[in-house]
Design a protein around this motif. Structure first.
Motif, PDB file in Angstrom:
ATOM      1  N   PRO A  49       0.820  -1.221   0.000  1.00  0.00           N
ATOM      2  CA  PRO A  49       0.000   0.000   0.000  1.00  0.00           C
ATOM      3  C   PRO A  49       0.852   1.268   0.000  1.00  0.00           C
ATOM      4  CG  PRO A  49      -0.839  -1.588   1.591  1.00  0.00           C
ATOM      5  CD  PRO A  49       0.503  -2.100   1.145  1.00  0.00           C
ATOM      6  N   ARG A  50       2.063   1.182   0.560  1.00  0.00           N
ATOM      7  CA  ARG A  50       2.942   2.352   0.639  1.00  0.00           C
ATOM      8  C   ARG A  50       3.773   2.531  -0.622  1.00  0.00           C
ATOM      9  NH1 ARG A  50       7.133   1.026   4.692  1.00  0.00           N
ATOM     10  NH2 ARG A  50       8.160   0.140   2.841  1.00  0.00           N
ATOM     11  N   ASP A  51       4.375   1.427  -1.103  1.00  0.00           N
ATOM     12  CA  ASP A  51       5.309   1.517  -2.231  1.00  0.00           C
ATOM     13  C   ASP A  51       4.687   1.163  -3.576  1.00  0.00           C
ATOM     14  OD1 ASP A  51       7.145   2.083  -0.260  1.00  0.00           O
ATOM     15  OD2 ASP A  51       7.894   0.021  -0.128  1.00  0.00           O
ATOM     16  N   GLY A  52       3.472   0.645  -3.565  1.00  0.00           N
ATOM     17  CA  GLY A  52       2.845   0.222  -4.809  1.00  0.00           C
ATOM     18  C   GLY A  52       3.011  -1.280  -5.014  1.00  0.00           C
ATOM     19  N   ARG A  53       2.036  -1.874  -5.669  1.00  0.00           N
ATOM     20  CA  ARG A  53       2.078  -3.307  -5.926  1.00  0.00           C
ATOM     21  C   ARG A  53       3.119  -3.615  -6.989  1.00  0.00           C
ATOM     22  NH1 ARG A  53      -3.544  -5.890  -7.486  1.00  0.00           N
ATOM     23  NH2 ARG A  53      -3.993  -4.875  -5.482  1.00  0.00           N
ATOM     24  N   PRO A  54       3.969  -4.638  -6.788  1.00  0.00           N
ATOM     25  CA  PRO A  54       4.979  -4.978  -7.798  1.00  0.00           C
ATOM     26  C   PRO A  54       4.338  -5.490  -9.080  1.00  0.00           C
ATOM     27  CG  PRO A  54       4.910  -6.638  -6.062  1.00  0.00           C
ATOM     28  CD  PRO A  54       4.043  -5.512  -5.597  1.00  0.00           C
ATOM     29  N   ASP A  55       5.112  -5.468 -10.154  1.00  0.00           N
ATOM     30  CA  ASP A  55       4.587  -5.920 -11.447  1.00  0.00           C
ATOM     31  C   ASP A  55       4.256  -7.409 -11.420  1.00  0.00           C
ATOM     32  OD1 ASP A  55       4.853  -3.390 -12.499  1.00  0.00           O
ATOM     33  OD2 ASP A  55       6.885  -3.767 -13.277  1.00  0.00           O
ATOM     34  N   HIS A  56       5.023  -8.163 -10.628  1.00  0.00           N
ATOM     35  CA  HIS A  56       4.811  -9.608 -10.541  1.00  0.00           C
ATOM     36  C   HIS A  56       4.600  -9.972  -9.065  1.00  0.00           C
ATOM     37  CE1 HIS A  56       6.060  -9.913 -14.703  1.00  0.00           C
ATOM     38  NE2 HIS A  56       7.158  -9.253 -14.417  1.00  0.00           N
ATOM     39  N   PRO A  57       3.372  -9.793  -8.545  1.00  0.00           N
ATOM     40  CA  PRO A  57       3.120 -10.009  -7.112  1.00  0.00           C
ATOM     41  C   PRO A  57       3.498 -11.405  -6.632  1.00  0.00           C
ATOM     42  CG  PRO A  57       1.241  -8.924  -8.151  1.00  0.00           C
ATOM     43  CD  PRO A  57       2.155  -9.344  -9.256  1.00  0.00           C
ATOM     44  N   ARG A  58       3.169 -12.400  -7.426  1.00  0.00           N
ATOM     45  CA  ARG A  58       3.458 -13.775  -7.011  1.00  0.00           C
ATOM     46  C   ARG A  58       4.954 -14.020  -6.926  1.00  0.00           C
ATOM     47  NH1 ARG A  58       4.102 -18.423  -9.906  1.00  0.00           N
ATOM     48  NH2 ARG A  58       3.599 -20.380  -8.829  1.00  0.00           N
ATOM     49  N   GLY A  59       5.682 -13.549  -7.925  1.00  0.00           N
ATOM     50  CA  GLY A  59       7.126 -13.700  -7.911  1.00  0.00           C
ATOM     51  C   GLY A  59       7.762 -12.955  -6.747  1.00  0.00           C
ATOM     52  N   VAL A  91      15.306 -18.789  -7.074  1.00  0.00           N
ATOM     53  CA  VAL A  91      14.911 -18.655  -8.480  1.00  0.00           C
ATOM     54  C   VAL A  91      14.536 -17.216  -8.796  1.00  0.00           C
ATOM     55  CG1 VAL A  91      13.308 -19.476 -10.235  1.00  0.00           C
ATOM     56  CG2 VAL A  91      14.051 -21.022  -8.412  1.00  0.00           C
ATOM     57  N   PRO A  92      15.005 -16.656  -9.912  1.00  0.00           N
ATOM     58  CA  PRO A  92      14.637 -15.291 -10.303  1.00  0.00           C
ATOM     59  C   PRO A  92      13.133 -15.167 -10.494  1.00  0.00           C
ATOM     60  CG  PRO A  92      16.485 -16.106 -11.613  1.00  0.00           C
ATOM     61  CD  PRO A  92      15.969 -17.275 -10.839  1.00  0.00           C
ATOM     62  N   THR A  93      12.620 -13.967 -10.267  1.00  0.00           N
ATOM     63  CA  THR A  93      11.189 -13.713 -10.352  1.00  0.00           C
ATOM     64  C   THR A  93      10.595 -14.145 -11.677  1.00  0.00           C
ATOM     65  OG1 THR A  93      11.395 -11.838  -8.860  1.00  0.00           O
ATOM     66  CG2 THR A  93       9.426 -11.909 -10.255  1.00  0.00           C
ATOM     67  N   GLU A  94      11.259 -13.837 -12.757  1.00  0.00           N
ATOM     68  CA  GLU A  94      10.668 -14.111 -14.058  1.00  0.00           C
ATOM     69  C   GLU A  94      10.560 -15.591 -14.349  1.00  0.00           C
ATOM     70  OE1 GLU A  94      15.073 -13.013 -14.556  1.00  0.00           O
ATOM     71  OE2 GLU A  94      13.296 -12.272 -13.508  1.00  0.00           O
ATOM     72  N   ASP A  95      11.247 -16.454 -13.566  1.00  0.00           N
ATOM     73  CA  ASP A  95      11.207 -17.885 -13.823  1.00  0.00           C
ATOM     74  C   ASP A  95      10.104 -18.599 -13.062  1.00  0.00           C
ATOM     75  OD1 ASP A  95      13.352 -17.603 -15.460  1.00  0.00           O
ATOM     76  OD2 ASP A  95      14.853 -18.246 -13.991  1.00  0.00           O
ATOM     77  N   VAL A  96       9.357 -17.892 -12.214  1.00  0.00           N
ATOM     78  CA  VAL A  96       8.363 -18.579 -11.403  1.00  0.00           C
ATOM     79  C   VAL A  96       6.931 -18.188 -11.737  1.00  0.00           C
ATOM     80  CG1 VAL A  96       9.957 -18.804  -9.482  1.00  0.00           C
ATOM     81  CG2 VAL A  96       8.471 -16.816  -9.590  1.00  0.00           C
ATOM     82  N   GLU A  97       6.739 -17.297 -12.661  1.00  0.00           N
ATOM     83  CA  GLU A  97       5.410 -16.757 -12.894  1.00  0.00           C
ATOM     84  C   GLU A  97       4.418 -17.767 -13.444  1.00  0.00           C
ATOM     85  OE1 GLU A  97       3.895 -13.669 -12.234  1.00  0.00           O
ATOM     86  OE2 GLU A  97       5.622 -13.727 -10.935  1.00  0.00           O
TER      87      GLU A  97
END
Length: 405
Positions: A49-59, A91-97
């Motif tokens: 809520p403070r910093d904004g939702r990340p582009d890949h919340p699950r990652g 694992v990097p974020t982009e590999d778990v989406e």
């Protein structure tokens, strides 16, 4: 609670089992992974809520939970080797989406090594996102008792393989757990409420996931159909004061027509997929109840035929009890009472046996016998709405049987 906070809570609840599944798959430690995921969820609720939702919340959640997991390992010198193993699998974020391990997590929670009660509790905790306190409240046990049950369940499956194992035996266990979960929500076994919609809704959600995995399986399709057709009646099952309203007296305009339409389609599809099993037959029976606008138009002969099949297939005492009701509706109450006699041993002391006898004696006009059985059923049930209903029935038939002076 603002709309934004509600949306965030819904998102985190949806993502929680996916994140837990991913971490369990990597680490093999259910208990430690769950702790790490809870910390990640808390961090998200505080920072997004403070910093904004990340582009890949699950990652983001997986990465955060993974780091929490590794940090915890680093604090335990005796587990140094495991720290290195876990760190290597960061694992990097982009590999778990694209990987959703929720179903693997569900199958793990329904492991054959667990009792049904433990499997339900663990499923609600890990996959459903309910807190231990919420689960304890649903089952009317102290929170400490439920916490112990869940902890013991985690220990029992500690070394189990984290895999999607839709073999017949394992799938049967998963469907049985979901069936029991739905039933507890549909008619609570104890307490002041007739139904717990949060439990039945969660059971439907999880069953939809299994159906998406196995859309050709007749038993899975039948179970989903059964849940939808029964849950469609939810709003009509209780009155304004929470009192129980039996099926024959319900206002059918309150039934969920969307669920009925979907449930009927699924029931037809399931029935066409042999071999026939318990859930397909129960769904077909529910469909016959739901497809008519008036109780008196119910096709009881066809329902009786389906119960004949169900009893021969399962031998389940509750199926036999419902079979007796259907027989009474087709052949008369004497036929139903005759079918109840063997159940005195199988369902000894169960309130539903007395309740059904009460209704059948009422059909015969034997009011004192009916009232006696209604009173016995009321004493034995632990559901307050059912107790009130049965007590009221006993008083009503007893009063109706008194001759005016």
């Amino acid at each position: 609670m603002t709309a934004d906070v509600t949306k965030l809570d819904d998102l985190l609840r949806e993502l929680a089992p996916q994140v837990l599944g991913a971490l369990v798959r990597r680490t093999g430690d259910f208990a430690a992974a769950e702790d790490a995921v809870q910390e990640a969820l808390i961090a998200a609720a505080r920072t997004w809520p403070r910093d904004g939702r990340p582009d890949h919340p699950r990652g983001w959640l997986i990465q955060t939970a993974n780091r929490r997991f590794i940090d915890e390992i680093r604090q335990e010198q005796a587990r140094r080797r495991r720290e290195e193993f876990a760190a290597q699998r960061d694992v990097p974020t982009e590999d778990v989406e694209d990987t959703d391990d929720t179903l693997r997590l569900l199958f793990l929670c329904c492991h054959p090594a667990l009792t049904s009660a433990s499997a339900i509790a663990l499923t609600l905790r890990a996959v459903g996102g309910l807190t231990t306190a919420e689960i304890a409240k649903a089952y009317l046990v102290p929170e400490a008792t439920m916490a112990q049950r869940i902890t013991r369940a985690k220990v029992r499956i500690k070394d189990a393989k984290f895999e999607l194992d839709p073999t017949d035996e394992r799938l049967r266990q998963v469907l049985h757990v979901l069936y029991l979960l739905f039933n507890e929500g549909y008619t609570s076994s104890s307490g002041p409420q007739l139904q717990r919609s949060d439990l039945s809704t969660e059971a439907i959600r999880l069953t939809r996931m299994v159906h998406a995995l196995l859309p050709e399986n007749g038993q899975v399709t039948g179970l989903l159909a059964l849940m939808l057709l029964n849950d469609a009646r939810r709003l009509a099952r209780t009155g304004t004061a929470g009192e129980l309203i039996p099926l024959a007296d319900q206002d059918r305009t309150l039934w969920n027509r969307g669920f009925i339409t979907e449930g009927l389609e699924l029931a037809v599809d399931a029935f066409a997929r042999p071999p026939l099993g318990e859930y397909q037959l129960q769904a077909a029976i529910a469909a016959l109840h739901d497809e008519v606008d008036r109780a008196e138009d119910t096709d009881w002969p066809q329902i009786l035929g389906l119960y004949d099949l169900l009893v021969s297939l399962s031998g389940n005492p509750m199926a036999k009890l419902n079979h007796a009701i259907a027989a009474a509706m087709v052949r008369g109450p004497e036929a139903g009472l005759e079918l109840l006699v063997p159940l005195d041993a199988e369902l000894a002391g169960h309130y539903r046996l007395d309740a059904v006898r009460g209704h059948l004696y009422e059909m015969l006009g034997q009011t004192e016998s009916a009232a006696s059985h209604f009173r016995a059923a009321a004493r034995r049930t632990t559901s307050l709405p059912e107790r009130d209903y049965l007590t009221t029935k006993a008083a009503a038939v007893s009063g109706a049987g008194r001759k005016p002076r």
